[in-house]
Design an enzyme around this catalytic site. Structure first.
Site, mmCIF file in Angstrom:
data_model
loop_
_atom_site.group_PDB
_atom_site.id
_atom_site.type_symbol
_atom_site.label_atom_id
_atom_site.label_comp_id
_atom_site.label_asym_id
_atom_site.label_seq_id
_atom_site.Cartn_x
_atom_site.Cartn_y
_atom_site.Cartn_z
ATOM 1 N N HIS B 78 1.020 -1.208 -0.077
ATOM 2 C CA HIS B 78 0.005 -0.144 -0.088
ATOM 3 C C HIS B 78 0.777 1.222 0.022
ATOM 4 O O HIS B 78 0.630 2.133 -0.793
ATOM 5 C CB HIS B 78 -0.750 -0.076 1.110
ATOM 6 C CG HIS B 78 -1.442 1.260 1.566
ATOM 7 N ND1 HIS B 78 -2.570 1.625 0.663
ATOM 8 C CD2 HIS B 78 -1.395 2.177 2.324
ATOM 9 C CE1 HIS B 78 -2.925 2.825 1.496
ATOM 10 N NE2 HIS B 78 -2.179 3.235 2.384
ATOM 11 N N ASP B 107 6.887 22.937 -25.188
ATOM 12 C CA ASP B 107 6.881 21.583 -24.773
ATOM 13 C C ASP B 107 7.876 21.362 -23.614
ATOM 14 O O ASP B 107 8.776 22.261 -23.342
ATOM 15 C CB ASP B 107 7.350 20.376 -25.835
ATOM 16 C CG ASP B 107 6.747 19.202 -25.520
ATOM 17 O OD1 ASP B 107 6.884 18.342 -24.516
ATOM 18 O OD2 ASP B 107 5.997 18.642 -26.558
ATOM 19 N N TRP B 143 7.579 -0.612 4.091
ATOM 20 C CA TRP B 143 7.848 0.206 2.811
ATOM 21 C C TRP B 143 9.295 0.706 3.001
ATOM 22 O O TRP B 143 10.355 1.101 2.040
ATOM 23 C CB TRP B 143 6.998 1.261 2.428
ATOM 24 C CG TRP B 143 7.160 2.671 3.241
ATOM 25 C CD1 TRP B 143 6.741 2.899 4.603
ATOM 26 C CD2 TRP B 143 7.915 3.854 2.832
ATOM 27 N NE1 TRP B 143 7.200 4.150 4.601
ATOM 28 C CE2 TRP B 143 7.972 4.611 3.800
ATOM 29 C CE3 TRP B 143 8.760 4.244 1.665
ATOM 30 C CZ2 TRP B 143 8.525 5.937 3.579
ATOM 31 C CZ3 TRP B 143 9.271 5.471 1.393
ATOM 32 C CH2 TRP B 143 9.248 6.163 2.264
ATOM 33 N N SER B 170 12.861 6.317 -13.498
ATOM 34 C CA SER B 170 11.947 7.092 -13.910
ATOM 35 C C SER B 170 11.683 8.634 -13.323
ATOM 36 O O SER B 170 11.602 9.630 -13.843
ATOM 37 C CB SER B 170 10.583 6.369 -13.900
ATOM 38 O OG SER B 170 9.542 7.246 -14.009
ATOM 39 N N SER B 171 11.888 8.725 -11.885
ATOM 40 C CA SER B 171 11.760 10.020 -11.038
ATOM 41 C C SER B 171 12.982 10.862 -11.494
ATOM 42 O O SER B 171 12.690 11.957 -11.691
ATOM 43 C CB SER B 171 11.739 9.596 -9.516
ATOM 44 O OG SER B 171 11.070 8.687 -9.262
ATOM 45 N N HIS B 254 13.442 11.556 4.353
ATOM 46 C CA HIS B 254 12.851 12.666 4.750
ATOM 47 C C HIS B 254 12.759 13.757 3.513
ATOM 48 O O HIS B 254 11.682 14.255 3.567
ATOM 49 C CB HIS B 254 13.601 13.541 5.931
ATOM 50 C CG HIS B 254 12.550 14.064 6.611
ATOM 51 N ND1 HIS B 254 11.594 13.914 7.468
ATOM 52 C CD2 HIS B 254 12.373 15.605 6.497
ATOM 53 C CE1 HIS B 254 10.769 14.901 7.650
ATOM 54 N NE2 HIS B 254 11.331 15.894 7.183
ATOM 55 N N GLU B 256 12.136 12.818 0.725
ATOM 56 C CA GLU B 256 11.102 12.227 -0.209
ATOM 57 C C GLU B 256 9.695 12.824 0.341
ATOM 58 O O GLU B 256 9.002 13.076 -0.257
ATOM 59 C CB GLU B 256 11.259 10.877 -0.043
ATOM 60 C CG GLU B 256 9.700 10.024 -0.349
ATOM 61 C CD GLU B 256 9.728 10.065 -1.897
ATOM 62 O OE1 GLU B 256 10.719 10.646 -2.691
ATOM 63 O OE2 GLU B 256 8.840 9.715 -2.372
ATOM 64 N N TYR B 258 9.089 15.777 1.504
ATOM 65 C CA TYR B 258 8.953 16.908 1.005
ATOM 66 C C TYR B 258 8.922 16.901 -0.421
ATOM 67 O O TYR B 258 7.897 17.863 -1.336
ATOM 68 C CB TYR B 258 10.039 18.106 1.373
ATOM 69 C CG TYR B 258 9.934 18.173 3.117
ATOM 70 C CD1 TYR B 258 8.701 19.081 3.284
ATOM 71 C CD2 TYR B 258 10.723 17.633 3.635
ATOM 72 C CE1 TYR B 258 8.732 19.207 4.812
ATOM 73 C CE2 TYR B 258 10.447 17.589 5.207
ATOM 74 C CZ TYR B 258 9.451 18.528 5.399
ATOM 75 O OH TYR B 258 9.394 18.519 7.086
ATOM 76 N N SER B 269 -0.878 27.154 -4.014
ATOM 77 C CA SER B 269 -0.502 28.772 -4.341
ATOM 78 C C SER B 269 -1.098 29.281 -5.663
ATOM 79 O O SER B 269 -1.190 30.287 -5.800
ATOM 80 C CB SER B 269 0.811 28.847 -4.125
ATOM 81 O OG SER B 269 1.396 28.332 -2.729
ATOM 82 N N HIS B 303 15.269 11.893 13.025
ATOM 83 C CA HIS B 303 14.052 12.035 13.810
ATOM 84 C C HIS B 303 13.057 10.759 13.562
ATOM 85 O O HIS B 303 12.132 10.492 14.366
ATOM 86 C CB HIS B 303 13.406 13.475 13.695
ATOM 87 C CG HIS B 303 12.736 13.667 12.339
ATOM 88 N ND1 HIS B 303 12.648 14.933 12.013
ATOM 89 C CD2 HIS B 303 12.147 12.723 11.502
ATOM 90 C CE1 HIS B 303 12.009 14.732 10.628
ATOM 91 N NE2 HIS B 303 11.610 13.443 10.509
ATOM 92 N N HIS B 304 13.447 10.019 12.423
ATOM 93 C CA HIS B 304 12.567 8.813 12.290
ATOM 94 C C HIS B 304 13.113 7.836 13.040
ATOM 95 O O HIS B 304 12.560 6.524 12.897
ATOM 96 C CB HIS B 304 12.615 8.701 10.647
ATOM 97 C CG HIS B 304 11.972 9.569 9.786
ATOM 98 N ND1 HIS B 304 10.767 9.325 9.507
ATOM 99 C CD2 HIS B 304 12.534 10.630 9.070
ATOM 100 C CE1 HIS B 304 10.384 10.732 8.779
ATOM 101 N NE2 HIS B 304 11.259 11.152 8.486
ATOM 102 N N THR B 329 7.144 26.270 7.031
ATOM 103 C CA THR B 329 5.983 25.866 6.761
ATOM 104 C C THR B 329 4.839 26.884 7.269
ATOM 105 O O THR B 329 3.832 27.211 6.590
ATOM 106 C CB THR B 329 5.559 24.469 7.451
ATOM 107 O OG1 THR B 329 6.911 23.842 7.059
ATOM 108 C CG2 THR B 329 4.573 23.942 6.684
ATOM 109 N N LYS B 332 4.223 29.363 4.804
ATOM 110 C CA LYS B 332 3.043 29.380 3.995
ATOM 111 C C LYS B 332 1.897 29.296 4.344
ATOM 112 O O LYS B 332 1.402 30.034 3.464
ATOM 113 C CB LYS B 332 3.764 27.959 3.339
ATOM 114 C CG LYS B 332 5.112 27.844 2.844
ATOM 115 C CD LYS B 332 5.650 26.546 1.966
ATOM 116 C CE LYS B 332 5.071 26.818 0.529
ATOM 117 N NZ LYS B 332 5.805 27.137 -0.376
ATOM 118 N N ARG B 451 1.734 -0.054 15.112
ATOM 119 C CA ARG B 451 1.481 -0.177 13.700
ATOM 120 C C ARG B 451 1.808 -1.564 13.136
ATOM 121 O O ARG B 451 2.489 -2.363 13.756
ATOM 122 C CB ARG B 451 2.631 0.616 12.785
ATOM 123 C CG ARG B 451 2.673 2.081 13.277
ATOM 124 C CD ARG B 451 3.905 2.761 12.476
ATOM 125 N NE ARG B 451 3.844 2.810 11.020
ATOM 126 C CZ ARG B 451 4.950 3.168 10.038
ATOM 127 N NH1 ARG B 451 6.042 3.676 10.826
ATOM 128 N NH2 ARG B 451 4.766 3.101 9.168
#
Lengths: 179, 535
Positions: B78, B107, B143, B170-171, B254, B256, B258, B269, B303-304, B329, B332, B451
Site C-alpha cells: 500500500h 513542450d 516500505w 523514472s523519477s 525525509h 522524500e 517533501y 498557491s 528524527h525517524h 511551513t 506558507k 503499527r
C-alpha cells in the site's frame, strides 16, 4: 535559446545523480568514522600488547567489567562468560574467558561481535587479543574456551565505574549463510 | 526562442499517430501528462484496495480475514504503491501538463526522455505487483525495507529491489526534464521570480529528487548485494550495522516526504489566489520558504529513528532542526490564509479542497511537531499516532493537492466543465470520511496501539471500527471522483472558455480550452508576463 542547452543541463544533472549515488556509498565509511569518534554502537578499539602493558595499572581506581553474551537468531551455541564480572584497575592488562559449545551435530563457523556500554566508556576499552578478531570454527558438539585480553585505558572518565562488555555470536557457516 | 527553433523541435504539420501508437511513441508533454495522470489514478485505486484489506482486517480485534504475513504485505505494498505509484506520478503528470504552459514553452525540454520516463513506470509496477503471486509472498517488511528483516523476503526480494530501481530511474529522468525545461525554456520575460509557484515548487522538488533518489538506489543495491553477493553493509557478523541502513534510508526518506508535498504547496498557491480573487500574499517569501524547507529536509532524517540509541547531542540536534521546519511551513500557511483574508471568495470544488488542505495539513503538521519532541517520540514511535500523522499530511496534503489541481485544470485539459455538483459531493464525502478514518488513529496511537500488526488489544476495538467505516466511505467517495473525471473527459456537454475561472491568472489561461496539442510554438507576448505574473 541554444537548442543544445537543455542537453547540457541534463548532462550536468546526470553527473549530479551519479555523484549522489556515490554519496550513498560514501555514507558507509563516514558512518564508521562517526562511530569511532563518538563511540556510537559501542565499537571497541584494538591496541598492541606492548602499548597496553606500557600504561601500567592505576591501583588507586577500580572498575567493574560485566560480561554479557547472546547468540543471534539461527546460531546454536551455548555461550557464556566463565565469570559474570571482573574488577580491574585502569591501565592493567587482564584476561577474561568465555565458553562456547556448539550444540549442533555438525561443524559450524561463528563470528563474535563485541559491544560496550556506556557509549562514552567504549572509547577507552581496548583489546590486545580477542576471539572476536577472527572467525571461530567449531567441530560438531565442540566445546571451547575463548579468551580475550583487554585493557581499560587510564583516561577512562572518573564518573564511569562500570563497563558492560557484550558479545553476540553470529552463525557465519559458509553455504548456510548468516542470518 | 525563435519560431524556426520551435519548428525544429516540433513539426506542427505531421499527423499524430492514432490509437495505441500515439500513446506509446508520444513525445508531447500533454499526452505524457495525461498518461501519468491515468496511471496514477489506476495505482491510487490499487493502493486504496490494499488499504481497505488492511482496514477490513482491523475492523474487529482478532485475526479473521488474512494471515499476518499477507497483512504485512498489504501495509508494505500500500505504501510503496501510493508513494511511488500514485502521488509521485500524479505530480509528474501535473508538471508535464502545466509547466510548459505556465512558462510559455512549446513542450518539455527533453521530449523523448519524457516518453521513456513514463513508460518505465508500468514495467516497474508490473514487477512490484507480480510479487503478490510469488512463493514467500509480496514484500512484507514495511516500505522502509529495514535490514535485516527485509532480507527474509522470499522470491519477491530481487523484484522489489529492481522495481525500486526502475521507479528511481523514472523519477530522476522526470526531474532532470523538469529542471532542464524550467532553466532553459522559459519564454522571454518569464524571469525566475515571475514564475508561478507551482513551477517554483516543482523546480525545488526536482532538485530534491536528484539529490536523494540515487541514495535510495544505493541503499537498496546494498541490500541486494548483502543478500546475494556476500557483502555485509548491514550485517554485524561481517562488520556491518543494520542501523546504518536506517540512516541511509532516511537520508532519502525525509527529503522524500517533501517531494510528496512541495508540488501540492505549489498547486495550493495557484488555486487559492484564483478563488480568493487576490494576488498571492507574499510571493517572494513563498519561494524562500520552499527553499528553506528543502534545505532543512536534509538535516533532520534521524528524527525517524530516535529510538535506535543515539547520543543525547544527536537527539537534541535532530529535534531542534526538525522543529525549525515549522517556521517556513508556518510562513506558507500564513500566506495562504492572508491571501484568503478579505478576498472575494467562492467555493468551487478546487477551492473546497484547497481550504481543507490548509486546515487538515496543518493538523498533520502539528502532530509532526509532537513527534519531533524526542522524549515524547519514545512513546509515539511505531504507534498509530505516527500513522495518523503521516496520513494527515499525505491524504489531505498530497492527495487533496493533486485532486484540487485536477479539478482546477481539468476544464483546461478537456475543454469541458466537470459536474460542480458531483465534485462537491466528492469533496464533502472525502472530507468527512477522511477525518472519520484518520482522526481516531491519533487516540489509539497515543494509547499505545502499534503499527503494522493485524491484531490489537480489545480496548482499541471501537476506534478501529470507526476508522474502518471511514476508510470504506473514503474509498467509495473516490469512485465519485472517477465518475466526475470520466464524465468531464468524455461526456460533459458544458464547454469551458479559455479562462475557465473568473479569477484565474497565468499563461495557461491565455490558450484556448481544451489546450491545443501544441501551445506556445511561438513564445507569448512578453507583456503578458507582467500582467499575468503572480496570479
Amino acid at each position: 535559446m541554444n537548442p543544445r542547452a537543455p542537453v547540457r543541463t541534463a548532462l550536468k544533472l546526470l553527473a549530479m545523480t551519479a555523484a549522489m549515488f556515490g554519496f550513498g556509498y560514501a555514507l558507509v565509511p563516514l558512518y564508521d568514522v562517526i562511530c569511532d569518534i563518538t563511540g556510537l554502537n559501542g565499537k571497541t578499539g584494538r591496541i598492541e600488547q606492548a602499548a597496553a602493558e606500557a600504561q601500567g595499572p592505576d591501583t588507586s581506581r577500580s572498575v567493574t567489567v560485566r560480561f554479557v553474551t547472546s547468540v543471534n537468531a539461527g546460531g546454536a551455541w551455548r555461550f557464556e562468560p566463565a565469570v559474570p564480572s571482573m574488577t580491574v584497575h585502569p591501565g592493567g592488562v587482564y584476561q577474561a574467558v568465555f565458553v562456547a559449545e556448539n550444540t549442533r551435530p555438525r561443524a559450524v563457523v561463528g563470528q563474535a561481535v563485541p559491544s560496550v556500554v556506556p557509549r562514552e566508556g567504549s572509547l577507552y576499552f581496548k583489546k590486545t587479543e580477542c576471539f572476536c578478531f577472527t572467525r571461530q570454527p567449531f567441530a560438531a558438539g565442540e566445546r571451547r574456551e575463548l579468551p580475550v585480553r583487554f585493557v581499560v585505558d587510564r583516561r577512562l572518565p572518573e564518573h564511569i565505574d562500570t563497563l558492560v562488555l557484550s558479545y553476540t555470536f553470529f552463525d557465519v557457516t559458509p553455504d548456510e549463510g548468516s542470518s | 526562442m525563435s519560431s524556426t527553433t520551435a519548428d525544429l523541435l516540433h513539426d506542427d504539420h505531421h499527423d499524430k499517430p492514432r490509437g495505441l501508437k500515439r500513446w506509446l511513441f508520444t513525445t508531447n508533454h500533454k499526452d505524457i501528462g495525461t498518461l501519468y495522470l491515468w496511471f496514477s489514478l489506476v495505482m491510487f485505486f490499487i493502493g486504496g484496495t490494499m488499504a481497505l484489506i488492511i482496514r477490513t482486517e482491523l475492523f474487529q480485534p482478532g485475526l479473521q480475514l488474512v494471515d499476518p504475513q499477507f497483512f504485512n504485505s498489504m501495509t508494505t505494498m500500500h505504501a510503496l504503491i501510493m508513494i511511488f505509484g500514485a502521488v509521485m506520478p500524479a505530480f509528474v503528470g501535473l508538471a508535464n501538463w502545466m509547466i510548459p504552459m505556465m512558462i510559455g514553452a512549446p513542450d518539455m525540454a527533453l521530449p523523448r526522455l519524457n516518453n521513456w520516463s513514463f513508460w518505465i513506470l508500468p514495467f516497474a509496477f508490473a514487477l512490484l505487483l507480480s510479487t503478490l503471486f510469488m512463493p514467500g509472498g509480496a514484500p512484507a517488511a514495511g516500505w522502509t525495507m529495514y535490514a535485516p528483516l527485509v532480507l527474509q523476503t522470499g522470491d519477491a526480494f530481487p523484484f522489489l529491489i529492481f522495481s525500486i530501481h526502475l521507479m528511481g530511474v523514472s523519477s530522476v529522468m522526470g526531474a532532470i526534464n523538469v529542471i532542464a525545461t524550467i532553466l532553459n525554456m522559459r519564454a522571454p520575460g518569464m524571469t525566475l521570480m515571475r514564475m508561478p509557484l507551482f513551477v517554483w515548487t516543482w523546480l525545488i522538488t526536482a532538485f530534491l529528487l536528484i539529490a536523494v533518489i540515487p541514495v535510495l538506489a544505493g541503499a537498496v543495491t546494498m541490500l541486494l548485494t548483502d543478500k546475494y553477493a556476500g557483502t555485509a553493509f548491514f550485517n554485524p557478523a561481517g562488520g556491518g550495522d543494520p542501523v546504518l541502513y536506517q540512516h541511509i534510508f532516511w537520508f532519502f526518506g525525509h527529503p522524500e516526504v517533501y517531494i510528496l508535498i512541495l508540488p501540492a504547496f505549489g498547486v495550493m498557491s495557484q488555486i487559492i489566489p484564483t478563488f480568493a480573487r487576490k494576488p498571492l500574499f507574499g510571493y517572494a517569501s513563498m519561494v524562500y520558504a520552499s527553499c528553506a524547507i528543502a534545505f532543512l529536509s536534509f538535516i533532520v532524517w534521524a528524527h525517524h529513528m530516535f529510538t535506535v540509541g543515539m547520543p543525547l547531542s544527536g537527539e537534541l540536534f535532530f529535534m531542534l532542526a526538525t522543529m525549525m521546519i515549522a517556521v517556513p511551513t508556518g510562513v506558507k500557511v500564513f500566506n495562504w490564509v492572508a491571501t484568503m483574508w478579505r478576498g472575494s471568495m467562492t467555493f468551487e470544488t478546487p477551492m473546497l479542497f484547497a481550504v481543507a488542505f490548509v486546515i487538515l495539513f496543518t493538523i498533520g503538521g502539528f502532530s509532526g511537531l509532537m513527534l519531533a519532541i524526542t522524549p515524547a517520540d519514545f512513546q509515539y514511535h511505531d504507534t498509530y499516532f505516527v500513522v495518523a500523522h503521516f496520513h494527515y499530511v499525505l491524504v489531505p496534503g498530497a492527495i487533496f493537492g493533486i485532486i484540487a489541481g485536477v479539478y482546477y485544470w481539468l476544464p483546461k485539459w478537456t475543454g469541458r466543465r466537470y459536474s460542480e455538483f458531483w465534485g462537491k459531493v466528492h469533496f464533502w464525502l472525502s472530507f468527512v470520511f477522511l477525518n472519520v478514518t484518520f482522526f481516531p488513529m491519533h487516540f489509539v496511537g497515543l494509547a499505545g496501539m502499534p503499527r503494522r500488526i493485524p491484531d490489537y488489544a480489545l480496548q482499541f476495538a471501537e476506534f478501529n471500527m470507526v476508522s474502518s467505516i471511514g476508510a470504506f466511505g473514503f474509498g467509495l467517495a473516490q469512485l465519485v471522483f472517477l465518475g466526475v473525471v470520466v464524465h468531464a473527459v468524455w461526456f460533459s456537454k458544458e464547454k469551458a472558455d479559455a479562462k475557465v475561472w473568473e479569477g484565474a491568472h497565468g499563461l495557461e489561461w491565455t490558450v484556448p480550452s481544451p489546450a491545443p496539442y501544441h501551445t506556445f510554438s511561438t513564445p507569448p507576448d512578453p507583456r503578458l508576463m507582467t500582467t499575468e505574473a503572480h496570479s
